[in-house]
Design an enzyme around this catalytic site. Structure first.
Site, short mmCIF file in Angstrom:
data_model
loop_
_atom_site.label_atom_id
_atom_site.label_comp_id
_atom_site.label_asym_id
_atom_site.label_seq_id
_atom_site.Cartn_x
_atom_site.Cartn_y
_atom_site.Cartn_z
CD GLN A 2 -1.10 -0.38 3.71
OE1 GLN A 2 -1.31 0.53 4.49
NE2 GLN A 2 -1.68 -1.57 3.84
CG HIS A 22 -0.62 5.67 3.80
ND1 HIS A 22 -1.79 4.96 3.87
CD2 HIS A 22 0.29 4.96 4.52
CE1 HIS A 22 -1.60 3.89 4.61
NE2 HIS A 22 -0.36 3.85 5.00
CD GLU A 47 1.80 4.03 7.86
OE1 GLU A 47 0.60 4.34 7.90
OE2 GLU A 47 2.20 2.94 7.45
CG HIS A 53 3.95 1.15 3.65
ND1 HIS A 53 3.51 2.31 3.05
CD2 HIS A 53 3.01 0.85 4.56
CE1 HIS A 53 2.36 2.69 3.59
NE2 HIS A 53 2.02 1.81 4.52
NE ARG A 61 -6.34 -3.54 0.62
CZ ARG A 61 -7.63 -3.38 0.94
NH1 ARG A 61 -8.57 -3.52 0.03
NH2 ARG A 61 -7.98 -3.08 2.17
#
Ligand code: ZN
Length: 320
Positions: A95, A97, A120, A177, A197
């Site tokens: 995935q 972001h 993150e 990642h 995804r």
């Protein structure tokens, strides 16, 4: 002195989750399958509840709206952080972001505010022997990435990184990642639930493949990928006080993350904002209140001194 605000985690199940969080951290009945436990979150997809004291029963988002002095974040429209435990019995999807700008422009608003992107970072709590993450990729251009994706050349495209307990990784928006199987992590991230995804290993959920977002993934992925070394760099030690060690793991535009390792007593000054604290090992006391492994709590803004004692490890997160 302000009381600590203990939070009840919000549990999530998925096709890749394991059953170790319940036993290891006391989040549910023994053997219960829990993929994620959102330990500090006011996101509408998982809003934690205060478990005791003056504010018992309120959600974190209610507290944020009704008692802003507890947080000390003027100008922040909503609670900015999300801290979660993840138990990957099998691998998460590959995935990526988006950043704030892309999320605001392409995703629906959340609570009337522009959708946040997602930076993150991961603290590895446990890794089975041989466990690995996927982090970054080998494509030199977007065109090459697109072609390798279309041809399903995932092994050639994706970079595998072996991990062990105690490792720490930053995952910037745009970084492709996946958490591999046999890994438990504590994740600190922006308060966002946006994931594109790219690949799900052909798995089925209830007989159907989960939705992929290949176009959006390609739009936001960083090409070429950052050097792998940049993604695993705990920052230098910030302070040592007797039997305590406080390591600055991450400082990004959205949050700082520190790790406290304590055997004995230590104290340090409070900060301009609240702290979100998760105890990852051991037990002890903070300002006279017992704390133990698996608990997460807010240290309110205005707490002048944090007096710790015990034998424990904890991850301390703060908004920037
Ligand atoms: Zn992610």
């Amino acid at each position: 002195m302000q009381a600590l605000l203990f939070l009840e985690p919000v549990k999530k199940q998925t096709i890749w989750g394991g059953n170790s969080l319940a036993a290891e951290y006391g989040f549910g009945t023994p053997g219960e399958f829990i993929a994620e436990a959102w330990a500090v979150s006011a996101h509408p997809a998982g809003d934690c509840t205060v478990t005791g004291g003056e504010y018992a029963g309120k959600t974190l988002s209610q507290l944020w709206a009704q008692a802003p002095a507890l947080f000390g974040c003027p100008g922040q429209p909503d609670f900015p952080l999300l801290v979660k435990f993840i138990d990957a019995a099998s691998a998460l999807s590959v995935q990526v972001h988006p950043d704030d700008a892309y999320a605001a422009a392409n995703e629906p608003p959340v609570n009337g505010q522009p959708c946040r992107g997602k930076s993150e970072c991961w603290y590895i709590l446990h890794a089975d022997p041989g466990a690995a993450l996927l982090l970054g990729h080998n494509a030199k251009t977007k065109q090459q990435a697109q072609q390798m994706i279309a041809e399903g050349r995932w092994d050639a495209l994706l970079r595998s990184v072996p991990v062990k307990k105690g490792d720490f990784f930053r995952i910037d928006p745009g970084t492709v990642h996946a958490i591999g199987g046999g890994i438990r992590i504590l994740e600190v991230q922006q308060s966002s639930d946006i994931t594109y995804r790219l690949y799900d290993y052909g798995r089925l959920q209830n007989g159907k493949p989960r939705e992929l977002h290949v176009e959006k993934s390609l739009a936001v992925m960083t090409v070429p990928a950052a050097d792998a070394a940049e993604e695993r760099s705990p920052l230098p030690l910030q302070a040592i006080a007797g039997t305590a060690e406080l390591v600055l793991l991450e400082r990004c535009p959205y949050f700082t993350v520190q790790q406290l390792t304590l055997d004995g007593e230590a104290k340090f000054a409070g900060a301009e904002t609240f702290f979100a604290v998760t105890v990852t090992e051991g037990e002890g006391f903070l300002n006279g209140t017992p704390v133990k492994k698996g608990q997460s709590f807010i240290v309110p803004h205005g707490t002048e001194t944090l007096r710790w004692c015990g034998t424990l490890q904890a991850v301390l997160s703060q908004p920037v």
